[in-house]
Design a protein around this motif. Structure first.
Motif, PDB file in Angstrom:
ATOM      1  N   LYS A   1      34.654  63.259  47.471  1.00  0.00           N
ATOM      2  CA  LYS A   1      34.978  61.839  47.269  1.00  0.00           C
ATOM      3  C   LYS A   1      35.379  61.171  48.575  1.00  0.00           C
ATOM      4  CE  LYS A   1      35.912  61.968  42.448  1.00  0.00           C
ATOM      5  NZ  LYS A   1      36.580  61.396  41.336  1.00  0.00           N
ATOM      6  N   GLN A   2      36.035  61.907  49.431  1.00  0.00           N
ATOM      7  CA  GLN A   2      36.380  61.357  50.743  1.00  0.00           C
ATOM      8  C   GLN A   2      35.110  61.019  51.521  1.00  0.00           C
ATOM      9  OE1 GLN A   2      38.854  64.549  52.085  1.00  0.00           O
ATOM     10  NE2 GLN A   2      40.721  63.630  51.274  1.00  0.00           N
ATOM     11  N   ASN A   3      34.100  61.857  51.399  1.00  0.00           N
ATOM     12  CA  ASN A   3      32.829  61.576  52.068  1.00  0.00           C
ATOM     13  C   ASN A   3      32.160  60.333  51.485  1.00  0.00           C
ATOM     14  OD1 ASN A   3      33.063  63.777  53.785  1.00  0.00           O
ATOM     15  ND2 ASN A   3      31.915  65.141  52.425  1.00  0.00           N
ATOM     16  N   LEU A   4      32.258  60.151  50.170  1.00  0.00           N
ATOM     17  CA  LEU A   4      31.703  58.938  49.552  1.00  0.00           C
ATOM     18  C   LEU A   4      32.417  57.679  50.038  1.00  0.00           C
ATOM     19  CD1 LEU A   4      31.164  59.895  45.809  1.00  0.00           C
ATOM     20  CD2 LEU A   4      29.414  59.190  47.434  1.00  0.00           C
TER      21      LEU A   4
ATOM     22  N   ASN B   1      28.533  53.125  59.503  1.00  0.00           N
ATOM     23  CA  ASN B   1      28.418  52.175  60.622  1.00  0.00           C
ATOM     24  C   ASN B   1      29.410  51.025  60.507  1.00  0.00           C
ATOM     25  OD1 ASN B   1      26.324  53.659  61.788  1.00  0.00           O
ATOM     26  ND2 ASN B   1      24.792  52.584  60.590  1.00  0.00           N
ATOM     27  N   ASN B   2      30.551  51.268  59.905  1.00  0.00           N
ATOM     28  CA  ASN B   2      31.588  50.249  59.716  1.00  0.00           C
ATOM     29  C   ASN B   2      31.059  48.971  59.066  1.00  0.00           C
ATOM     30  OD1 ASN B   2      33.834  51.686  60.638  1.00  0.00           O
ATOM     31  ND2 ASN B   2      33.223  51.318  62.751  1.00  0.00           N
ATOM     32  N   ARG B   3      29.986  49.098  58.292  1.00  0.00           N
ATOM     33  CA  ARG B   3      29.401  47.932  57.624  1.00  0.00           C
ATOM     34  C   ARG B   3      29.190  48.143  56.141  1.00  0.00           C
ATOM     35  NH1 ARG B   3      25.935  44.092  60.912  1.00  0.00           N
ATOM     36  NH2 ARG B   3      25.414  43.526  58.805  1.00  0.00           N
ATOM     37  N   LEU B   4      28.911  49.367  55.743  1.00  0.00           N
ATOM     38  CA  LEU B   4      28.589  49.647  54.354  1.00  0.00           C
ATOM     39  C   LEU B   4      29.665  50.558  53.772  1.00  0.00           C
ATOM     40  CD1 LEU B   4      26.552  49.419  52.010  1.00  0.00           C
ATOM     41  CD2 LEU B   4      25.364  51.403  52.982  1.00  0.00           C
ATOM     42  N   TYR B   5      30.274  50.098  52.682  1.00  0.00           N
ATOM     43  CA  TYR B   5      31.366  50.829  52.049  1.00  0.00           C
ATOM     44  C   TYR B   5      31.031  51.052  50.578  1.00  0.00           C
ATOM     45  CZ  TYR B   5      33.971  49.254  56.132  1.00  0.00           C
ATOM     46  OH  TYR B   5      34.393  49.013  57.412  1.00  0.00           O
ATOM     47  N   PHE B   6      31.194  52.274  50.116  1.00  0.00           N
ATOM     48  CA  PHE B   6      31.044  52.576  48.703  1.00  0.00           C
ATOM     49  C   PHE B   6      32.431  52.811  48.135  1.00  0.00           C
ATOM     50  CE2 PHE B   6      26.935  53.831  50.430  1.00  0.00           C
ATOM     51  CZ  PHE B   6      26.095  53.149  49.574  1.00  0.00           C
ATOM     52  N   ARG B   7      32.869  51.913  47.276  1.00  0.00           N
ATOM     53  CA  ARG B   7      34.175  52.028  46.633  1.00  0.00           C
ATOM     54  C   ARG B   7      34.016  51.706  45.163  1.00  0.00           C
ATOM     55  NH1 ARG B   7      38.864  52.829  49.814  1.00  0.00           N
ATOM     56  NH2 ARG B   7      38.025  53.660  51.734  1.00  0.00           N
TER      57      ARG B   7
ATOM     58  N   GLU C   1      35.265  53.329  40.903  1.00  0.00           N
ATOM     59  CA  GLU C   1      35.915  54.379  40.136  1.00  0.00           C
ATOM     60  C   GLU C   1      35.407  55.756  40.532  1.00  0.00           C
ATOM     61  OE1 GLU C   1      34.188  56.287  37.731  1.00  0.00           O
ATOM     62  OE2 GLU C   1      32.335  55.171  37.915  1.00  0.00           O
ATOM     63  N   HIS C   2      34.176  55.828  41.017  1.00  0.00           N
ATOM     64  CA  HIS C   2      33.599  57.117  41.404  1.00  0.00           C
ATOM     65  C   HIS C   2      34.237  57.707  42.662  1.00  0.00           C
ATOM     66  CE1 HIS C   2      31.479  54.121  43.706  1.00  0.00           C
ATOM     67  NE2 HIS C   2      31.068  55.055  44.530  1.00  0.00           N
ATOM     68  N   THR C   3      34.960  56.889  43.431  1.00  0.00           N
ATOM     69  CA  THR C   3      35.623  57.399  44.635  1.00  0.00           C
ATOM     70  C   THR C   3      37.121  57.588  44.436  1.00  0.00           C
ATOM     71  OG1 THR C   3      35.915  55.182  45.572  1.00  0.00           O
ATOM     72  CG2 THR C   3      33.894  56.356  46.153  1.00  0.00           C
ATOM     73  N   SER C   4      37.609  57.302  43.261  1.00  0.00           N
ATOM     74  CA  SER C   4      39.039  57.445  42.974  1.00  0.00           C
ATOM     75  C   SER C   4      39.381  58.898  42.675  1.00  0.00           C
ATOM     76  CB  SER C   4      39.422  56.565  41.780  1.00  0.00           C
ATOM     77  OG  SER C   4      40.744  56.806  41.382  1.00  0.00           O
ATOM     78  N   ASP C   5      40.394  59.415  43.347  1.00  0.00           N
ATOM     79  CA  ASP C   5      40.838  60.779  43.073  1.00  0.00           C
ATOM     80  C   ASP C   5      41.538  60.886  41.722  1.00  0.00           C
ATOM     81  OD1 ASP C   5      39.934  62.061  45.403  1.00  0.00           O
ATOM     82  OD2 ASP C   5      41.652  61.318  46.538  1.00  0.00           O
ATOM     83  N   ALA C   6      42.337  59.901  41.392  1.00  0.00           N
ATOM     84  CA  ALA C   6      43.181  59.995  40.203  1.00  0.00           C
ATOM     85  C   ALA C   6      42.612  59.284  38.975  1.00  0.00           C
ATOM     86  CB  ALA C   6      44.572  59.424  40.515  1.00  0.00           C
ATOM     87  N   HIS C   7      41.785  58.262  39.171  1.00  0.00           N
ATOM     88  CA  HIS C   7      41.370  57.417  38.045  1.00  0.00           C
ATOM     89  C   HIS C   7      39.853  57.236  37.978  1.00  0.00           C
ATOM     90  CE1 HIS C   7      45.596  56.534  37.508  1.00  0.00           C
ATOM     91  NE2 HIS C   7      45.655  56.209  38.780  1.00  0.00           N
TER      92      HIS C   7
END
Length: 82
Positions: A48-51, A56-62, A64-70
């Motif tokens: 998940k940390q890799n996700l 390139n400091n331009r594209l971010y994937f955030r 529920e799929h990147t949440s550790d707890a939720h």
């Protein structure tokens, strides 16, 4: 107005209307069919940390799929995006 009304209530009337709006149909999308995320067996925390890592400091994937707890929950998506 459905989206901009609450945003303007939170952040003030100076928020401009979006130039473009894209709305996906999650349940009828042929690639997702309404799927949601889940942790696989033996999944590492680093997956998940890799996700979450920016590209390139331009594209971010955030979401529920990147949440550790939720993961899998709306509030997980919210907290990942805050």
């Amino acid at each position: 107005e459905l989206c901009m009304g609450p945003l303007r209530n939170m952040f003030g009337e100076d928020i401009p209307d979006p130039k473009y709006v894209f709305v996906s149909s999650w349940m009828t999308n042929p690639y997702t069919h309404g799927i949601f995320s889940f942790n696989k067996v033996k999944q590492k925390r680093s997956d998940k940390q890799n996700l979450r890592a920016p590209i390139n400091n331009r594209l971010y994937f955030r979401g529920e799929h990147t949440s550790d707890a939720h993961y899998g929950w709306v509030h997980g998506a919210y907290w990942e995006g805050v």
